[in-house]
Write a protein that holds these residues in place. Structure first.
Motif, short mmCIF file in Angstrom:
data_model
loop_
_atom_site.label_atom_id
_atom_site.label_comp_id
_atom_site.label_asym_id
_atom_site.label_seq_id
_atom_site.Cartn_x
_atom_site.Cartn_y
_atom_site.Cartn_z
N ILE A 264 0.85 -1.19 0.00
CA ILE A 264 0.00 0.00 0.00
C ILE A 264 0.89 1.24 0.00
CG2 ILE A 264 -1.71 1.32 1.36
CD1 ILE A 264 -3.00 -1.19 0.40
N GLY A 265 0.50 2.25 -0.79
CA GLY A 265 1.28 3.48 -0.86
C GLY A 265 2.09 3.50 -2.13
N SER A 266 2.48 4.69 -2.55
CA SER A 266 3.30 4.72 -3.75
C SER A 266 4.35 5.82 -3.61
CB SER A 266 2.41 4.84 -4.98
OG SER A 266 2.39 6.10 -5.49
N PRO A 267 5.60 5.46 -3.39
CA PRO A 267 6.02 4.07 -3.18
C PRO A 267 5.65 3.58 -1.78
CG PRO A 267 7.90 5.54 -2.93
CD PRO A 267 6.72 6.40 -3.26
N GLY A 268 5.93 2.31 -1.51
CA GLY A 268 5.58 1.72 -0.22
C GLY A 268 6.47 2.20 0.92
N MET A 269 6.22 1.61 2.07
CA MET A 269 6.94 1.96 3.29
C MET A 269 8.45 1.69 3.17
SD MET A 269 5.52 0.52 6.88
CE MET A 269 5.17 1.68 8.19
N ASN A 270 9.26 2.52 3.82
CA ASN A 270 10.70 2.23 3.96
C ASN A 270 10.88 1.28 5.13
OD1 ASN A 270 11.94 4.33 2.12
ND2 ASN A 270 10.78 5.69 3.47
N PHE A 271 11.78 0.31 4.96
CA PHE A 271 12.09 -0.59 6.06
C PHE A 271 13.58 -0.54 6.39
CE2 PHE A 271 8.16 -2.41 4.39
CZ PHE A 271 7.43 -2.44 5.58
N ILE A 272 13.88 -0.43 7.67
CA ILE A 272 15.26 -0.42 8.13
C ILE A 272 15.49 -1.69 8.95
CG2 ILE A 272 17.02 0.93 9.36
CD1 ILE A 272 15.09 3.35 9.19
N PRO A 273 16.32 -2.61 8.45
CA PRO A 273 16.59 -3.82 9.23
C PRO A 273 17.45 -3.42 10.43
CG PRO A 273 17.93 -3.79 7.22
CD PRO A 273 17.09 -2.56 7.20
N VAL A 274 17.00 -3.73 11.64
CA VAL A 274 17.73 -3.24 12.81
C VAL A 274 18.14 -4.38 13.73
CG1 VAL A 274 16.78 -0.90 12.86
CG2 VAL A 274 15.52 -2.77 13.96
N GLU A 275 19.04 -4.04 14.64
CA GLU A 275 19.47 -5.01 15.65
C GLU A 275 19.08 -4.49 17.01
OE1 GLU A 275 23.65 -5.77 15.32
OE2 GLU A 275 23.43 -6.07 13.14
N LYS A 276 18.89 -5.44 17.91
CA LYS A 276 18.51 -5.10 19.27
C LYS A 276 19.77 -4.67 20.02
CE LYS A 276 16.03 -7.96 22.62
NZ LYS A 276 15.20 -9.17 22.57
N HIS A 277 19.68 -3.61 20.79
CA HIS A 277 20.74 -3.34 21.76
C HIS A 277 20.08 -2.94 23.06
CE1 HIS A 277 20.60 1.01 21.83
NE2 HIS A 277 20.41 0.99 20.53
N GLN A 278 20.92 -2.70 24.09
CA GLN A 278 20.38 -2.53 25.44
C GLN A 278 19.14 -1.65 25.54
OE1 GLN A 278 24.05 -1.42 26.84
NE2 GLN A 278 24.57 -3.41 27.75
N SER A 279 19.22 -0.45 24.95
CA SER A 279 18.11 0.47 25.19
C SER A 279 17.25 0.70 23.95
CB SER A 279 18.65 1.80 25.70
OG SER A 279 19.46 2.35 24.70
N GLY A 280 17.38 -0.17 22.98
CA GLY A 280 16.55 0.04 21.80
C GLY A 280 17.07 -0.72 20.59
N VAL A 281 17.14 -0.04 19.46
CA VAL A 281 17.60 -0.72 18.25
C VAL A 281 18.66 0.13 17.53
CG1 VAL A 281 15.45 -1.96 17.85
CG2 VAL A 281 15.77 0.30 16.83
N SER A 282 19.43 -0.54 16.69
CA SER A 282 20.43 0.20 15.92
C SER A 282 20.53 -0.36 14.51
CB SER A 282 21.79 0.12 16.60
OG SER A 282 22.23 -1.22 16.59
N TYR A 283 20.95 0.54 13.63
CA TYR A 283 21.24 0.14 12.27
C TYR A 283 22.67 0.59 11.95
CZ TYR A 283 21.27 -0.04 7.20
OH TYR A 283 21.63 -0.30 5.91
N GLN A 284 23.53 -0.31 11.54
CA GLN A 284 24.95 0.00 11.29
C GLN A 284 25.56 0.76 12.46
OE1 GLN A 284 26.43 -1.18 8.66
NE2 GLN A 284 24.75 -1.67 7.29
#
Ligand code: ADP
Ligand code: MG
Length: 374
Positions: free
Chosen positions: A241-261
């Motif tokens: 749905i949407g044009s273009p669709g949603m952006n997705f950021i693959p993330v990792e778990k860390h102590q207080s949340g998430v991180s990407y790179q």
């Protein structure tokens, strides 16, 4: 007229299905309320026609029940279910005139002649077929024939439901737009349950009050077009749905949340809680191109990104940026100007969604809408 309930429905075209992928429809429960205008939306091959044919009775499901107003109809034929169905390609009697084609379903239910004539006139006018009423169907163009098919589906007011399976496929684009609105009008007049299958989100949103989005034999979300846009409950909904669709950021778990790179991206307390309770490493943040904030100056919560390209699309611009190696799309106003390559992104908390194993987590339930989805 009927409320249509699907209970534990599953269907496989194979004799001995074993794995989930052997099923065209997978364990599906759903209610289509009497009088609703619904779209069944999804990519080719996701099971839309299979589901429609199970509802109409052309196909017997491998498992589960179809109920019309509490009554199980599994063993009833399409005629007994009293369903009108319009298919992707015209189904007309070539040797009959258009008028005879439209009269046919009415003759079948033994409607008096005078009434038939009146009804045929009425439906022909609605679909702008009046000038062709006396013509043999075989002499019509493909889109005229399809209009006849649709008129035949719409001519009876006493049906339980009308099912449309991508009915505008052979119709030219201008007429498509017009017919879509017309169908909506007809629905408002008739108060008949209508289920409209399409792979086109715009078509679904124009016709339907609520959309069931299908993916791999399942309804992954059922809601208003706005709900599907603002709160996709599966990554596939965000993407489709949407044009273009949603952006997705693959993330990792860390102590207080998430991180990407190794870049920390703040998430809210609810999302953190959901994360703590999960062991999955399949984590994604999702944000729509419309909701990413873009600026040429840094702010305390922004992330550096580089401009890749700008597309001018009339009332808005579609900007491609690269954030830590990841390409993202951002929709900004036509007025925004870009001086250099360096940009700064931020992700407003209310629009930053967390997906664990592809499903949305830690969202407050949507506001009650006065109807029940399940
Ligand atoms: P859609 O209408 O969404 O394009 P379908 O319901 O036609 O999807 O198909 C769902 C799945 O079932 C697809 O994988 C398709 O290949 C398969 N399928 C559809 N019809 C048949 C059939 N008659 N025999 C075997 N497989 C089928
Ligand atoms: Mg189909």
């Amino acid at each position: 007229m009927a409320t249509i309930t699907l209970k534990g429905l599953a269907h496989s075209y194979q004799a001995k299905p074993e794995a989930p992928q052997d099923y065209a429809i997978q364990a599906l429960d759903h209610v289509w309320q009497q009088g609703g205008a619904y779209a069944l939306l999804g990519p080719s091959g996701c099971g839309k026609s299979t589901l429609l044919n199970i509802i109409s009775g052309l196909l017997t499901p491998s498992e589960g029940q179809v109920l019309f107003d509490e009554k199980v109809v599994n063993d009833l034929s399409p005629e007994q279910r009293n369903i009108a169905q319009v298919f992707q390609f015209p189904v007309v009697y070539d040797a009959m005139t258009v008028a005879e084609n439209l009269a046919f379903p009415l003759k079948n239910i033994k409607m008096p002649k005078g009434q038939i004539q009146q009804k045929v006139q009425e439906i022909a006018e609605l679909l702008e077929l009046t000038d062709s009423l006396h013509k043999k169907a075989q002499n019509l163009s493909a889109d005229q024939k399809q209009k006849v098919s649709m008129a035949r589906g719409l001519v009876r007011e006493d049906v339980s439901a009308i099912l449309f399976d991508e009915p505008l496929t052979v119709i030219d684009p201008n007429l498509k737009w017009k017919l879509r609105r017309k169908l909506k009008q007809i629905h408002e007049q008739l108060n008949i349950t209508m289920l409209y299958v399409t792979h086109d989100q715009l078509e679904a949103a124009t016709f339907a009050d609520e959309i069931a989005l299908m993916y791999q034999g399942k309804i992954v979300q059922f809601g208003t077009p706005q709900e599907l846009f603002e709160r996709p409950n599966h990554t596939f909904v965000g993407y489709f749905i949407g044009s273009p669709g949603m952006n997705f950021i693959p993330v990792e778990k860390h102590q207080s949340g998430v991180s990407y790179q190794n870049i920390n991206i703040p998430i809210n307390a609810q999302q953190q809680l959901a994360l703590q309770n999960s062991r999955s490493s399949n984590l994604k943040l999702g944000i729509r191109p419309e909701f990413v904030a873009l600026s040429d100056t840094a702010s305390p919560h922004s992330f550096a990104a580089t401009l890749e390209s700008v597309e001018h699309l009339g009332s808005y611009q579609l900007v491609s940026v690269v954030f830590a190696g990841l390409k993202m799309q951002v929709r900004v106003s036509e007025k925004m100007q870009f001086k250099g390559q360096e940009l700064h992104l931020s992700f407003p908390s209310q629009w930053l969604k967390l997906y664990i194993d592809e499903y949305l987590v830690a969202e407050p339930a949507p506001q009650a809408q006065g109807h029940n989805h399940e």
